[in-house]
Design an enzyme around this catalytic site. Structure first.
Site, PDB file in Angstrom:
ATOM      1  N   GLU A 288       4.466  -0.659  -7.568  1.00  0.00           N
ATOM      2  CA  GLU A 288       5.628  -1.541  -7.391  1.00  0.00           C
ATOM      3  C   GLU A 288       5.496  -2.825  -8.192  1.00  0.00           C
ATOM      4  O   GLU A 288       6.492  -3.463  -8.513  1.00  0.00           O
ATOM      5  CB  GLU A 288       5.817  -1.892  -5.898  1.00  0.00           C
ATOM      6  CG  GLU A 288       6.782  -0.954  -5.200  1.00  0.00           C
ATOM      7  CD  GLU A 288       7.177  -1.407  -3.794  1.00  0.00           C
ATOM      8  OE1 GLU A 288       6.826  -2.513  -3.362  1.00  0.00           O
ATOM      9  OE2 GLU A 288       7.860  -0.620  -3.120  1.00  0.00           O
ATOM     10  N   HIS A 309     -11.472  20.704  -6.349  1.00  0.00           N
ATOM     11  CA  HIS A 309     -11.124  22.123  -6.210  1.00  0.00           C
ATOM     12  C   HIS A 309      -9.613  22.346  -6.292  1.00  0.00           C
ATOM     13  O   HIS A 309      -9.115  23.399  -5.928  1.00  0.00           O
ATOM     14  CB  HIS A 309     -11.709  22.664  -4.906  1.00  0.00           C
ATOM     15  CG  HIS A 309     -13.209  22.576  -4.887  1.00  0.00           C
ATOM     16  ND1 HIS A 309     -14.021  23.647  -5.169  1.00  0.00           N
ATOM     17  CD2 HIS A 309     -14.022  21.507  -4.690  1.00  0.00           C
ATOM     18  CE1 HIS A 309     -15.282  23.250  -5.107  1.00  0.00           C
ATOM     19  NE2 HIS A 309     -15.314  21.957  -4.830  1.00  0.00           N
ATOM     20  N   LYS A 423      18.400   3.011  -1.811  1.00  0.00           N
ATOM     21  CA  LYS A 423      18.988   2.508  -0.562  1.00  0.00           C
ATOM     22  C   LYS A 423      20.507   2.474  -0.645  1.00  0.00           C
ATOM     23  O   LYS A 423      21.195   2.866   0.285  1.00  0.00           O
ATOM     24  CB  LYS A 423      18.479   1.085  -0.265  1.00  0.00           C
ATOM     25  CG  LYS A 423      17.023   1.028   0.149  1.00  0.00           C
ATOM     26  CD  LYS A 423      16.658  -0.372   0.588  1.00  0.00           C
ATOM     27  CE  LYS A 423      15.159  -0.513   0.701  1.00  0.00           C
ATOM     28  NZ  LYS A 423      14.725  -1.902   0.795  1.00  0.00           N
TER      29      LYS A 423
HETATM   30  O1  PA5 Z   1       6.086  -4.599  -1.278  1.00  0.00           O
HETATM   31  C1  PA5 Z   1       7.228  -4.669  -0.841  1.00  0.00           C
HETATM   32  O2  PA5 Z   1       7.875  -5.724  -0.904  1.00  0.00           O
HETATM   33  C2  PA5 Z   1       7.886  -3.489  -0.176  1.00  0.00           C
HETATM   34  O3  PA5 Z   1       7.103  -2.354  -0.255  1.00  0.00           O
HETATM   35  C3  PA5 Z   1       8.173  -3.775   1.281  1.00  0.00           C
HETATM   36  O4  PA5 Z   1       6.964  -4.096   1.929  1.00  0.00           O
HETATM   37  C4  PA5 Z   1       8.849  -2.617   1.986  1.00  0.00           C
HETATM   38  O5  PA5 Z   1      10.005  -2.245   1.293  1.00  0.00           O
HETATM   39  C5  PA5 Z   1       9.204  -2.995   3.418  1.00  0.00           C
HETATM   40  O6  PA5 Z   1      10.017  -4.126   3.445  1.00  0.00           O
HETATM   41  P1  PA5 Z   1      10.248  -4.963   4.756  1.00  0.00           P
HETATM   42  O7  PA5 Z   1       8.938  -5.523   5.205  1.00  0.00           O
HETATM   43  O8  PA5 Z   1      11.222  -6.013   4.369  1.00  0.00           O
HETATM   44  O9  PA5 Z   1      10.807  -4.024   5.805  1.00  0.00           O
END
Ligand code: PA5
Length: 447
Positions: A288, A309, A423
């Protein structure tokens, strides 16, 4: 004194020249300055750099108070969250727990289970089978307070808690971790009077394991968060050194030097299944943070020797775009020696008297040599043991290296614009108000 984390990239030298490595190091020190001085993109999300000291005694005690309050009456805790609000706690708890604790029966600690990290009806229904027969509590975690997966899971759990325990007791059994002001979860927690922990504004989800997001579930599972913060703090000391020997700089530099020469896929390798979820946390952190604007090393993982394996063949002989980062542990917590067998029907007496860990280490060494010979560069990240202290150090090490590394390819490490795309489509297909036009467009495409 042994280093907390040792980075060894000797075997990369067969793939990169000294000049290429020193050029990458110089570049990494440039982006180190950008990160530590806060002059880069996303610099309003640098709060995680100081978490080891920000999470002071007051924070730790507030966390420990929740453990103390639930100790007598709760034997199951459901931690609700996804992505950065899930993976750090899951990684640490899996790494530190007995591999068979759930089958061994009660050790006096509550069992920790997770929800809100998927939308599977089977998973959630089966989880409710468990919650219904246990004395449960819930930690709901969402920075935005609006993420669908945890919100849906929490709605189901909240309703069950209120039916089973009544409104007042239910509020005693729920803790929320969210933004200090924004989001539906914040409003709900305030109205219901839940104990609440704040995720600082300047700490993004995947950098939040050393806030209550990770620390509370880890403490509830019975682990020492003070030692974890100490490991992170000591690691911070080593990362904030602008001279040779900074392990985070070495790691960031070498992986980027490989990337610029065509090694596009990094595999985090472990030889201990306790690290399976640590690898998931690491993949999210790097995936990310770096995977944007058509750039970024693709992070993947394998559990060896298990996956030798299954994936071993590809790694040895497949397309040559892979490099490995091996997360290596010097000393396991337990000792087991292979016994002698006078009959030797299995032909294994050459192993008699050897520790199982010696076999594991020789598998590691043999695999490293074979993969390097097969054209897969190898970086080793070594810790002494698996403990709260070393995990705290590893979390900080990889976060710091990730910040430096993403800036090296001119990417903002702290946003995640691409996560929104699925989303929007999901909301439109589910009929969320405001998404009607997109829903129409999508339906035409799938007719
Ligand atoms: O690293 C990030 O920002 C994302 O992976 C969030 O942690 C994830 O989308 C969850 O978001 P939230 O804590 O707002 O529910």
């Amino acid at each position: 004194m042994e280093k907390i984390i040792k980075v060894d990239y000797q075997s990369v030298k067969g793939f990169l020249t000294e000049n290429e490595i020193s050029y990458a190091k110089e570049k990494a020190y440039g982006t180190y300055d950008i990160l530590t001085k806060g002059t880069g993109r996303g610099n309003d999300f640098l709060g995680w750099l100081d978490l080891p000291s920000l999470m002071d005694e007051e924070h730790v005690m507030k966390i420990e108070n929740v453990s103390a309050k639930w100790k007598e009456k709760v034997d199951l805790i459901v931690v609700v969250g996804i992505g950065g609000s899930y993976l750090g706690a899951k990684a640490a708890i899996e790494a530190l727990s007995h591999s068979f604790s759930l089958h061994l029966g009660s050790d006096g600690k509550p069992d920790i289970v997770f929800a809100g990290q998927n939308l599977s009806e089977d998973y959630m229904s089966e989880l409710m089978d468990l919650v219904k027969v246990r004395s449960s509590a819930c930690v709901v975690i969402s920075k935005s307070g609006t993420t669908t997966e945890p919100a849906v899971a929490f709605r189901i759990l909240k309703q069950h808690f209120e039916e089973k325990y009544g409104k007042t007791e239910s509020s005693e059994r729920i803790v929320a971790i969210t933004d200090q002001a924004k989001g539906a979860l914040k409003g709900l927690a305030t109205q219901e009077g839940y104990t609440t922990f704040v995720i600082p504004d300047d700490v993004g989800g995947r950098y939040s394991v050393l806030t209550p997001v990770g620390l509370l579930p880890i403490a509830l599972a019975g682990f020492d968060i003070r030692a974890m913060l100490k490991g992170a703090s000591d690691m911070k000391g080593l990362c904030y050194v602008r001279e040779d020997d900074n392990p985070a700089i070495e790691y960031a530099a070498v992986r980027n030097a490989l990337y610029s020469k065509g090694w596009k896929i990094e595999i985090l390798v472990n030889y201990n299944p306790k690290f399976q979820y640590f690898a998931e946390w690491w993949k999210q952190l790097f995936g990310e943070s770096e995977g944007k604007e058509g750039k970024g090393i693709y992070p993947s993982s394998v559990n060896f020797t298990t996956d030798l394996h299954s994936m071993g063949q590809y790694i040895q002989n497949g397309e040559r775009t892979l490099f490995e980062t091996v997360l290596s542990v010097r000393e396991p917590a337990r000792k087991m020696v292979i016994s002698d067998d006078p009959q030797n029907l299995d032909g294994l007496n050459f192993l008699s008297g050897k520790r199982l860990d010696e076999c594991n280490k020789m598998a590691e060494l043999g695999t490293r040599i074979a993969h390097v010979d097969g054209g897969v560069p190898n970086i080793q990240v070594e810790i002494g043991e698996i403990s709260e202290y070393t995990l705290g150090a590893l979390f900080y090490f990889f976060e710091f290296a990730c910040g430096v590394s993403a800036y090296m390819i001119e990417i903002n490490p702290f946003d995640q614009p691409g996560v929104e795309d699925y989303k929007k489509n999901m909301f439109a297909l589910l009929g969320k108000p405001g998404y009607e036009e997109l829903a129409e467009e999508l339906r035409k495409r799938v007719r």
